[in-house]
Design a protein around this motif. Structure first.
Motif, PDB file in Angstrom:
ATOM      1  N   UNK A 165      11.398  27.079  -0.977  1.00 19.94           N
ATOM      2  CA  UNK A 165      12.289  26.376  -0.034  1.00 19.94           C
ATOM      3  C   UNK A 165      12.340  27.075   1.331  1.00 19.94           C
ATOM      4  N   UNK A 166      11.304  27.817   1.648  1.00 23.18           N
ATOM      5  CA  UNK A 166      11.275  28.601   2.896  1.00 23.18           C
ATOM      6  C   UNK A 166      11.642  27.757   4.124  1.00 23.18           C
ATOM      7  N   UNK A 167      11.178  26.505   4.175  1.00 22.16           N
ATOM      8  CA  UNK A 167      11.389  25.664   5.369  1.00 22.16           C
ATOM      9  C   UNK A 167      12.577  24.714   5.233  1.00 22.16           C
ATOM     10  N   UNK A 168      13.378  24.887   4.180  1.00 26.07           N
ATOM     11  CA  UNK A 168      14.449  23.931   3.862  1.00 26.07           C
ATOM     12  C   UNK A 168      15.378  23.659   5.043  1.00 26.07           C
ATOM     13  N   UNK A 169      15.646  24.665   5.851  1.00 24.62           N
ATOM     14  CA  UNK A 169      16.639  24.487   6.922  1.00 24.62           C
ATOM     15  C   UNK A 169      16.020  24.439   8.321  1.00 24.62           C
ATOM     16  N   UNK A 170      14.728  24.188   8.386  1.00 22.72           N
ATOM     17  CA  UNK A 170      14.119  24.001   9.718  1.00 22.72           C
ATOM     18  C   UNK A 170      14.568  22.656  10.280  1.00 22.72           C
TER      19      UNK A 170
ATOM     20  N   UNK B 150       5.594  20.705   2.251  1.00 22.65           N
ATOM     21  CA  UNK B 150       4.342  21.011   2.945  1.00 22.65           C
ATOM     22  C   UNK B 150       4.537  21.910   4.166  1.00 22.65           C
ATOM     23  N   UNK B 151       5.636  21.713   4.883  1.00 20.45           N
ATOM     24  CA  UNK B 151       5.890  22.568   6.056  1.00 20.45           C
ATOM     25  C   UNK B 151       6.153  24.007   5.598  1.00 20.45           C
ATOM     26  N   UNK B 152       6.821  24.162   4.462  1.00 23.40           N
ATOM     27  CA  UNK B 152       7.079  25.492   3.910  1.00 23.40           C
ATOM     28  C   UNK B 152       5.787  26.214   3.556  1.00 23.40           C
TER      29      UNK B 152
ATOM     30  N   UNK C 260       1.647  31.083   7.823  1.00 20.84           N
ATOM     31  CA  UNK C 260       1.616  31.463   9.241  1.00 20.84           C
ATOM     32  C   UNK C 260       2.578  32.601   9.557  1.00 20.84           C
ATOM     33  N   UNK C 261       3.782  32.533   9.018  1.00 20.57           N
ATOM     34  CA  UNK C 261       4.818  33.505   9.392  1.00 20.57           C
ATOM     35  C   UNK C 261       4.894  34.687   8.439  1.00 20.57           C
ATOM     36  N   UNK C 262       4.571  34.444   7.154  1.00 23.13           N
ATOM     37  CA  UNK C 262       4.730  35.532   6.180  1.00 23.13           C
ATOM     38  C   UNK C 262       3.379  36.048   5.683  1.00 23.13           C
ATOM     39  N   UNK C 263       2.302  35.398   6.116  1.00 26.17           N
ATOM     40  CA  UNK C 263       0.969  35.893   5.789  1.00 26.17           C
ATOM     41  C   UNK C 263       0.531  35.661   4.356  1.00 26.17           C
ATOM     42  N   UNK C 264       1.182  34.731   3.678  1.00 27.94           N
ATOM     43  CA  UNK C 264       0.748  34.430   2.305  1.00 27.94           C
ATOM     44  C   UNK C 264      -0.548  33.630   2.382  1.00 27.94           C
ATOM     45  N   UNK C 265      -1.595  34.136   1.723  1.00 26.31           N
ATOM     46  CA  UNK C 265      -2.889  33.469   1.897  1.00 26.31           C
ATOM     47  C   UNK C 265      -3.493  33.005   0.572  1.00 26.31           C
ATOM     48  N   UNK C 266      -2.701  33.060  -0.485  1.00 23.56           N
ATOM     49  CA  UNK C 266      -3.196  32.616  -1.788  1.00 23.56           C
ATOM     50  C   UNK C 266      -3.045  31.089  -1.886  1.00 23.56           C
TER      51      UNK C 266
END
Ligand SMILES: Nc1ncnc2c1ncn2[C@@H]1O[C@H](COP(=O)(O)OP(=O)(O)O)[C@@H](O)[C@H]1O
Ligand SMILES: [Fe+2]
Length: 188
Positions: free
Chosen positions: A51-56, A85-87, A93-99
């Motif tokens: 839910x990283x982008x939940x409150x954007x 999808x935005x999350x 992009x912001x946290x560098x998760x690339x998996x």
């Protein structure tokens, strides 16, 4: 990325309530991953970021969907769908998760998709049944999740589709497609 670091990145993005939900999804996803043989560290990371982008702001999410050439059909449906999808995009992009598997589990955690991976299923279901969730039918799905991952998933999707239809709300087609692809594969 280790759990503590991931949680530190995600916490300021969320309300306290949503952070507690995230911790519930994390614990549940780890249990389901252990039970059904998914990668536990990937399940943990995807759950933390789901839910990283939940409150954007809506405008920011709309802009990302357009600029990143995500499926434009998203914009025709409830904006509640957009944070998934935005999350995934922002987690990279912001946290560098690339998996890619982790990012896909985040991307499809709300809608599901055709041919869901084991990790997608674990995250979708953990989001639905984590201990902080209280809605009609959730206990039934919790019980099913102890027996069979696909049956529980199908029941969760059925509930979601029925819930939306009862309110005369549009249903984003990926959820129907996910439902069909699991029911067809399980031969039930
Ligand atoms: N296929 C769909 N079509 C339209 N809305 C949906 C669909 N699937 C889920 N939703 C809605 O998207 C919202 C967000 O879902 P989800 O990400 O699973 O939960 P959360 O609120 O914890 O982020 C919910 O209100 C749900 O009803
Ligand atoms: Fe969500």
């Amino acid at each position: 990325m280790e759990r503590e670091q991931a949680l530190q990145i995600v916490k300021p993005q969320l309300t306290e309530h949503r952070y507690q939900h995230t911790l519930g999804v994390m614990e549940t996803a780890i249990k389901l991953a252990g039970k059904y043989g998914a990668d536990i560290k990937k399940a943990e990371l995807a759950a933390i970021f789901h839910d990283y982008a939940k409150f954007r702001p809506k405008d920011e999410m709309r802009q990302i969907i357009e600029e990143q050439k995500m499926p434009a059909i998203l914009l025709e449906f409830n904006s509640e769908l957009w944070h998934a999808p935005v999350g995934a995009y922002l987690a990279e992009k912001e946290a560098g998760i690339d998996d890619k598997e982790v990012l896909d589990a985040i991307r499809y955690h709300t809608s599901g998709r055709i041919g869901m991976s084991l990790l997608d299923k674990v995250i979708y279901l953990a989001d639905y049944i984590e201990p902080g969730r209280h809605f009609p039918g959730v206990d039934e799905v919790r019980k099913m999740a102890e027996e069979d991952l696909d049956s529980a998933l199908v029941q969760a999707m059925k509930n979601t589709i029925q819930f939306l239809m009862k309110k005369n709300q549009p249903v984003f087609p990926d959820t129907f497609n996910a439902y069909n692809s699991i029911v067809q594969n399980s031969g039930g």
